[in-house]
Design a protein around this motif. Structure first.
Motif, PDB file in Angstrom:
ATOM      1  N   VAL A   1      43.103  -6.952  61.990  1.00  0.00           N
ATOM      2  CA  VAL A   1      43.461  -5.841  62.881  1.00  0.00           C
ATOM      3  C   VAL A   1      44.898  -5.419  62.569  1.00  0.00           C
ATOM      4  CG1 VAL A   1      41.895  -6.363  64.794  1.00  0.00           C
ATOM      5  CG2 VAL A   1      44.115  -7.515  64.668  1.00  0.00           C
ATOM      6  N   GLU A   2      45.215  -4.235  63.015  1.00  0.00           N
ATOM      7  CA  GLU A   2      46.566  -3.714  62.756  1.00  0.00           C
ATOM      8  C   GLU A   2      47.617  -4.479  63.562  1.00  0.00           C
ATOM      9  OE1 GLU A   2      47.724  -1.727  60.610  1.00  0.00           O
ATOM     10  OE2 GLU A   2      45.972  -0.688  59.825  1.00  0.00           O
TER      11      GLU A   2
ATOM     12  N   VAL B   1      39.612  -4.132  70.721  1.00  0.00           N
ATOM     13  CA  VAL B   1      40.017  -4.221  69.313  1.00  0.00           C
ATOM     14  C   VAL B   1      40.699  -2.918  68.896  1.00  0.00           C
ATOM     15  CG1 VAL B   1      39.135  -4.317  66.935  1.00  0.00           C
ATOM     16  CG2 VAL B   1      38.254  -5.911  68.667  1.00  0.00           C
ATOM     17  N   GLU B   2      40.116  -1.845  69.331  1.00  0.00           N
ATOM     18  CA  GLU B   2      40.612  -0.525  68.947  1.00  0.00           C
ATOM     19  C   GLU B   2      41.939  -0.211  69.637  1.00  0.00           C
ATOM     20  OE1 GLU B   2      40.212   2.030  66.282  1.00  0.00           O
ATOM     21  OE2 GLU B   2      38.521   0.657  66.613  1.00  0.00           O
ATOM     22  N   LYS B   3      41.910  -0.286  70.968  1.00  0.00           N
ATOM     23  CA  LYS B   3      43.057   0.222  71.737  1.00  0.00           C
ATOM     24  C   LYS B   3      44.202  -0.787  71.847  1.00  0.00           C
ATOM     25  CE  LYS B   3      40.515   3.588  74.413  1.00  0.00           C
ATOM     26  NZ  LYS B   3      39.767   3.795  75.653  1.00  0.00           N
TER      27      LYS B   3
ATOM     28  N   ASP C   1      36.930  -7.675  58.464  1.00  0.00           N
ATOM     29  CA  ASP C   1      36.707  -6.347  57.879  1.00  0.00           C
ATOM     30  C   ASP C   1      35.650  -6.415  56.789  1.00  0.00           C
ATOM     31  OD1 ASP C   1      37.774  -6.988  55.392  1.00  0.00           O
ATOM     32  OD2 ASP C   1      39.751  -6.131  55.814  1.00  0.00           O
TER      33      ASP C   1
ATOM     34  N   LYS D   1      36.298  -0.715  57.359  1.00  0.00           N
ATOM     35  CA  LYS D   1      35.169  -0.790  58.286  1.00  0.00           C
ATOM     36  C   LYS D   1      35.031  -2.209  58.849  1.00  0.00           C
ATOM     37  CE  LYS D   1      32.175   1.639  55.633  1.00  0.00           C
ATOM     38  NZ  LYS D   1      30.922   1.889  55.034  1.00  0.00           N
ATOM     39  N   LEU D   2      34.443  -2.281  60.008  1.00  0.00           N
ATOM     40  CA  LEU D   2      34.233  -3.576  60.660  1.00  0.00           C
ATOM     41  C   LEU D   2      32.988  -4.250  60.084  1.00  0.00           C
ATOM     42  CD1 LEU D   2      35.129  -5.428  63.085  1.00  0.00           C
ATOM     43  CD2 LEU D   2      33.402  -4.224  64.432  1.00  0.00           C
TER      44      LEU D   2
ATOM     45  N   GLY E   1      42.862  -1.589  66.118  1.00  0.00           N
ATOM     46  CA  GLY E   1      41.691  -1.346  65.277  1.00  0.00           C
ATOM     47  C   GLY E   1      41.711  -2.138  63.979  1.00  0.00           C
ATOM     48  N   VAL E   2      40.615  -2.002  63.224  1.00  0.00           N
ATOM     49  CA  VAL E   2      40.515  -2.712  61.944  1.00  0.00           C
ATOM     50  C   VAL E   2      41.620  -2.201  61.018  1.00  0.00           C
ATOM     51  CG1 VAL E   2      39.007  -3.240  59.996  1.00  0.00           C
ATOM     52  CG2 VAL E   2      38.010  -2.872  62.265  1.00  0.00           C
TER      53      VAL E   2
ATOM     54  N   LEU F   1      34.958  -3.945  71.627  1.00  0.00           N
ATOM     55  CA  LEU F   1      35.412  -3.038  70.574  1.00  0.00           C
ATOM     56  C   LEU F   1      36.542  -2.130  71.041  1.00  0.00           C
ATOM     57  CD1 LEU F   1      32.259  -2.035  68.498  1.00  0.00           C
ATOM     58  CD2 LEU F   1      33.984  -3.781  68.064  1.00  0.00           C
ATOM     59  N   GLU F   2      36.482  -1.784  72.325  1.00  0.00           N
ATOM     60  CA  GLU F   2      37.550  -0.957  72.873  1.00  0.00           C
ATOM     61  C   GLU F   2      38.880  -1.717  72.824  1.00  0.00           C
ATOM     62  OE1 GLU F   2      36.078   0.897  76.510  1.00  0.00           O
ATOM     63  OE2 GLU F   2      38.170   1.416  76.975  1.00  0.00           O
TER      64      GLU F   2
END
Lengths: 168, 425, 511
Positions: free
Chosen positions: B246-247, B264-266, B321, B276-277, B270-271, B261-262
């Protein structure tokens, strides 16, 4: 895990220095049973000598009043106990999941090339020893390296180069 | 999405120091605590729905209720700070950034269960952390929060830090007790459960650092205030560790129940690298992996995880990833669990070593399809045949990769190692 | 009588003893639950996982039988497919890193792993990757040789040294599949019961330096016996064999379980005392160092009796009750004083709080029961007045040194009736060979007043006579065992019900 049961003998009797002796006596009062001191005593030994010899194990057993076999068991079961002398700088690279995902191998390869030793070995000048270890609990800042107990997080080759220069 | 209950003081400069911590409310619950009956404290914790944050998720208040009464033996509290499950790195933030919150929690728990001796078992790898923790304990003794009269009340409490020395299995509660007793950390058969016969054969409660550290909030604000966060059955907040691809990896306090996933993203950005995940490990390396498809519907709570046939675990989320070679990941996993097998029970001791040699053979490109089938069968043959769950901690995730990413394993057999690796690029 | 409970095994109701674990409770009615680490003397450890059984209705579905107490109404599953599969799987795990070199392994024929493989596994190996290698032929001290590769890590040996002898020499070091039994360097096995770890070892990892590779176990015959090494009277299994054109030889003593005498173990000294049964035996009668027949020896003895100005008879405290009563009657017949003087058999301070006794005599209680005087003064006074000493296997050299013996025997004639060709008996004018304790049947009373009987285990090619028979030949009135029992009952009140056939194998506590 490799066999850790081949202990090294120094040929010299071992005993705690004054500081560790005092600490041993302080700690033993904190436990209702003396055998609880096996792990702390092994730590005290490692702090004092850098590693744990056959003589030290016998000393701990006799000091606590337990079987040498029990201290021997613990010394070989717990992998952080060094059963032979390490380098002046003991470098541990985490090899487990999160560090692996973030390329701990590049760290290991770099160290291998720079210092010229394989994980599990010590450099000829005694300056470095290298070890790949299991999860160090710093997965969010992977990959992580621990040198003489000090954590170095988010490692990469660049940071490592600077670090080695400092140690050299 | 983040909330700051447990981590409220993490960002305060020198918040680990008693003086500063007190300015921000540390030990504020002590007087209230001693005005309550121990049963009332237990009841409050039970009502809060706090579940063990070590990985098993057992309700803390219920666990305390298992203590037998009137045994005439001392009751021990062991705080599990072994945090050895790969991808778990939350408790050390408490130890370093707000140790007094945990010590306050220890006082609360000890009073509730009638214990006067606490052992904090901290993993040996935590070298600087153990120093920070010991310094905080020394401060607490100095200030009279620990010792013969806790904060002037007629309650004695001794807290001792016991260092591990490199053994994952000591995170298992009875392995931990063995280790405090000066033995190899080989888990005990249950029954008897530690609540009945634990440390030195006496009734013992073992709680995770985070569980203990959650107590001051619950006592101060009440069970209802705690239940504002999270879901009905998974109440409160959790210190999630997000690592891998993740970043913004790191430790984040979140209420339970958020969509994975939210988060992970927010929260974690995110990846990484715009990739791509490929999969998510939801709760430490021993929890079965989720495919991106499965991850879409899962939320960060015990129930949703169970519905998705995985586990909440320790809240250590690992994002994988698209470049991850699942075969090599499984090799890395088996290596770990084999290395950490305590060597007591035959299936785990011998079986994990066998599995490791087989997966290595596959990775070398020398495997056969039968080897992959054998790996899968060995998972079944080992799992739950042992004293503790270490073997399952290996076989459950391994089975999930073998099932969900079987084609990658087969590719190593049919195409050889180099081709399979090339496919990962 | 123990409380009995009813439970179900594979759906069949069985009645078992309460308070035992499933292995022992169900085992007692003949249903075997395979196990490696559990041993009744050492308790349940639960590491081998061989004894996992299913429980129907209530409780966890799978439990280790060693750690599960038998309970009323319990429904135990042993023959279900999933249980059989577990047994098979666990064995497979035990065997993947095992050398499986049974043809060259000393344990072959008495190996649990081998037996279980035949019963529960029987499959070809699926191990296609290299095995774990460990050390072999390690000298652990006390005559124990260890092979780490054959070890199944059941930990029985470790628990024995920690729980029974409390000497703690052994440990299991390392973890995962590199775990192994080891001694701490420089602190080998150092206790008087060490070789019991060889018997305890369910596989060929612990072997006895004394026994290994001497004999294949399936060639040996096993008989029950009672050790005569001290007054404990530990029960033993005598493993012996007569190889072609050879005499019947004993290869080892092993402990035989007897709860009220020795439990599961014996001491190492007693274990090695089998050697005395094979070696330095007196096999032929001798008169003045010349070999003679038994008949001539008897005739010569009777002549000695007639010639002698006063006879004194000395008896060994190792003799059986039957022998004692025979010799006592002979003494009465001859009008000779009888002494059981054997202070030399008592090694003060040698005993421990476990099995080993100070008193190395197997049947001193028998001397007391038969009112045979054992005092030094009485013996020496009687001997001073006598011209002839008949010594029935009493090892006086344990008390007197050589010069004292010479003084004692000065101007005396000595007849030795003995199983041992030792210096002491070489000083005698006439010696008559007799059977040693593995070669006759008899009864003895141990240090706790427990009467035990034993039967002849060994028949030598030229089988020497029982001492009772020699006593009869020398004029003793008790010619048959019937005579001897009758006489015994008359002398010893507590033996009123004495009937060797009705004494339980575990012994009879006398009151």
């Amino acid at each position: 895990m490799s066999d850790r049961s081949q202990l090294i003998s120094t040929g010299e009797p071992f005993k705690f220095d004054q500081e560790r002796d005092t600490e041993f006596e302080r700690l033993i009062k904190r436990y209702p049973e003396r055998e609880s001191m096996i792990l702390p005593a092994l730590w005290l030994t490692q702090e004092q000598e850098g590693w744990i010899s056959a003589e030290a194990i016998a000393y701990i057993a006799d000091r606590i009043g337990t079987f040498a076999s029990k201290v021997f068991e613990c010394a070989t079961f717990y992998t952080m106990y060094h059963l032979h002398p390490m380098g002046k700088y003991h470098i541990c690279v985490c090899r487990t999941l999160s560090c692996w995902l973030r390329d701990k191998q590049a760290i290991v390869d770099y160290l291998r090339d720079e210092i010229g030793i394989e994980p599990g070995q010590k450099s000829e000048d005694g300056k470095f020893s290298l070890e790949e270890v299991e999860c160090l609990g710093h997965c969010g800042t992977a990959p992580v390296v621990q040198i003489n107990g000090e954590f170095h997080e988010e490692m990469d080759v660049e940071k490592l180069t600077a670090l080695l220069a400092e140690l050299n | 999405m983040e909330v700051k209950i447990l981590s409220a003081k993490f960002d305060i400069e020198d918040g680990h120091k008693l003086e500063i911590a007190k300015q921000h409310g540390a030990y504020a619950t002590i007087d209230k605590l001693f005005s309550m009956k121990p049963e009332e404290v237990i009841e409050e914790v039970r009502n809060s729905g706090l579940r063990g944050r070590g990985g098993a998720g057992f309700p803390a208040g219920v666990k305390w209720g298992f203590l037998p009464k009137g045994t005439g033996k001392p009751v021990y509290l062991a705080v599990n700070s072994d945090e050895s499950e790969p991808a778990t790195f939350k408790d050390r933030y408490i130890l370093v950034k707000d140790p007094h919150m945990m010590i306050e929690g220890i006082i609360i728990c000890s009073y509730a269960i009638g214990s006067h001796d606490t052992y904090i078992y901290i993993r040996g790898e935590y070298t600087s952390q153990v120093k920070a923790l010991q310094a905080a304990i020394d401060e607490a003794y100095e200030a009279g929060y620990l010792g013969d009269k806790v904060a002037g009340h007629d309650f004695k409490l001794e807290v001792t830090v016991h260092r591990g020395a490199g053994a994952y299995v000591c995170g298992e509660e009875t392995g931990l007790l063995e280790s405090i007793e000066g033995k190899k950390g080989q888990p005990r058969a249950k029954p008897p459960f530690p609540a009945v016969a634990g440390l030195y054969g006496c009734p013992t409660i073992i709680n995770n650092v985070q569980s203990i550290a959650s107590l001051p909030f619950i006592l101060e604000k009440g069970a209802e205030a705690y239940k504002v966060y999270g879901t009905e059955k998974s109440s409160g907040t959790h210190l999630f560790g997000i690592s891998g691809h993740v970043e913004k990896p790191g430790m984040y306090e979140l209420p339970l129940g958020l969509p994975l996933l939210e988060v992970v993203e927010k929260v974690a950005g995110g990846v990484w690298k715009g990739r791509k995940l490929k999969g998510v490990i939801p709760g430490g390396s021993s929890t079965p992996v989720l495919t991106p498809e499965e991850a879409k519907t899962v939320t960060l709570d015990y129930e949703s995880m169970a519905e998705h046939k995985t586990m909440f675990g320790s809240g250590g989320i690992v994002v994988l990833d698209e470049t991850v070679d699942m075969v090599k990941l499984v090799e890395n996993l088996i290596y770990f669990y084999h290395h950490e097998s305590c060597g007591q029970c035959t299936p785990c001791r011998e079986g994990l070593g066998w599995m490791l040699k087989i997966i290595k053979k596959v990775v070398r490109g020398e495997g056969e399809i039968s080897d992959i089938d054998l790996l899968s069968e060995l998972c079944d043959n080992i799992e739950m045949k042992t004293v503790c769950v270490l073997s399952a901690a290996c076989t459950m995730p391994v089975r999930s990769y073998l099932t969900k990413f079987r084609h990658e394993f087969d590719a190593y057999v049919s195409e050889g190692a180099s081709t399979a690796e090339a496919n990962q690029e | 009588m123990a409380e009995m409970i009813k439970l179900f095994v594979n759906g069949n109701e069985v009645e078992v003893e309460a308070g035992k674990n499933l292995i022992d409770a169900i085992g007692a009615v003949g249903i075997e639950i395979p196990h490696l680490c559990y041993h009744p003397a050492l308790g349940a450890d639960g590491n081998c996982r061989m004894c996992l059984v299913g429980l129907e209705e209530g409780g966890p579905p799978l439990v280790p039988a060693c750690k599960t107490p038998a309970a009323e109404g319990m429904k135990v599953l042993l023959d279900a497919d999933h249980i059989k599969k577990i047994q098979h799987d666990v064995l497979e795990f035990q065997l993947i890193n095992h050398p499986v070199d049974c043809p060259v392994c000393d344990q072959a024929g008495e190996c649990s792993l081998q037996d279980y493989y035949m019963t529960y596994d029987g499959q070809k190996s699926r191990m296609t990757v290299p095995q774990v290698t460990k050390s072999k032929k390690m000298d652990f001290g006390c005559g124990v040789v260890h092979d780490q590769e054959r070890c199944v890590l059941c930990g029985r040996c470790v628990r024995f040294c920690r729980q029974i002898t409390r000497t703690g020499e052994l440990g299991i070091v390392n973890r995962t599949d590199t775990a192994r039994v080891a001694i701490f360097p420089g602190r080998p096995l150092d206790n008087r019961y060490a070789v019991n770890v060889v018997d305890l070892c369910p596989v060929g990892a612990m072997t006895s330096a004394d026994f290994r590779f001497k004999q294949r176990v399936w060639f040996m015959k096993k008989e029950r016996g009672v050790c005569h090494g001290c007054s404990r009277g530990c029960n033993i299994t005598i493993d012996h064999n007569r190889e072609k054109d050879q005499d019947d030889l004993i290869y080892r003593f092993r402990p035989l379980f007897n709860e009220q005498v020795n439990g599961y173990f014996i001491c190492d000294e007693g274990r090695l005392s089998y050697r005395d049964e094979n070696e330095n035996r007196l096999t032929e009668a001798r008169l003045s160092k010349t070999t003679i027949s038994l008949d001539r020896a008897v005739t010569a003895s009777l002549k000695e009796f007639k010639r002698a100005e006063g006879i004194v008879i000395l008896i060994s405290p190792d003799c059986s009750l039957e022998q004692m009563v025979s010799i006592k009657s002979l003494a009465e017949e001859l009008g000779a004083p009888l002494s059981g003087f054997s202070d030399g058999y008592i090694k003060k301070g040698d005993g421990d709080d476990y099995l080993i006794q100070d008193d190395k005599a197997a049947n001193r209680a028998g001397l007391t029961a038969l009112n045979i005087d054992s005092s030094q003064s009485a013996f020496e006074e009687a001997l001073a007045k006598a011209g002839l000493l008949i010594n029935f296997n009493n090892d006086l050299s344990l008390f007197y040194d050589e010069s004292s013996l010479k003084k004692l025997f000065k101007e005396k004639r000595v007849i030795g009736v003995t199983s041992r060709d030792t210096k002491l008996f070489q000083m005698a004018n006439l010696v008559i060979p007799v059977a040693s304790f593995t070669e006759y049947s008899g009864s003895i009373i141990n240090c706790d007043n427990i009467l035990q009987t034993f039967n002849r285990a060994i028949t030598k090619n030229d089988a020497p006579l029982d001492m009772s028979e020699v006593a009869a030949l020398l004029g003793g009135p008790l010619k048959t065992n019937g005579d001897r029992y009758d006489k015994l009952k008359k002398i010893v009140v507590s033996l009123n019900d004495f009937n060797p056939d009705t004494i339980p194998a575990t012994g009879l506590k006398l009151t």
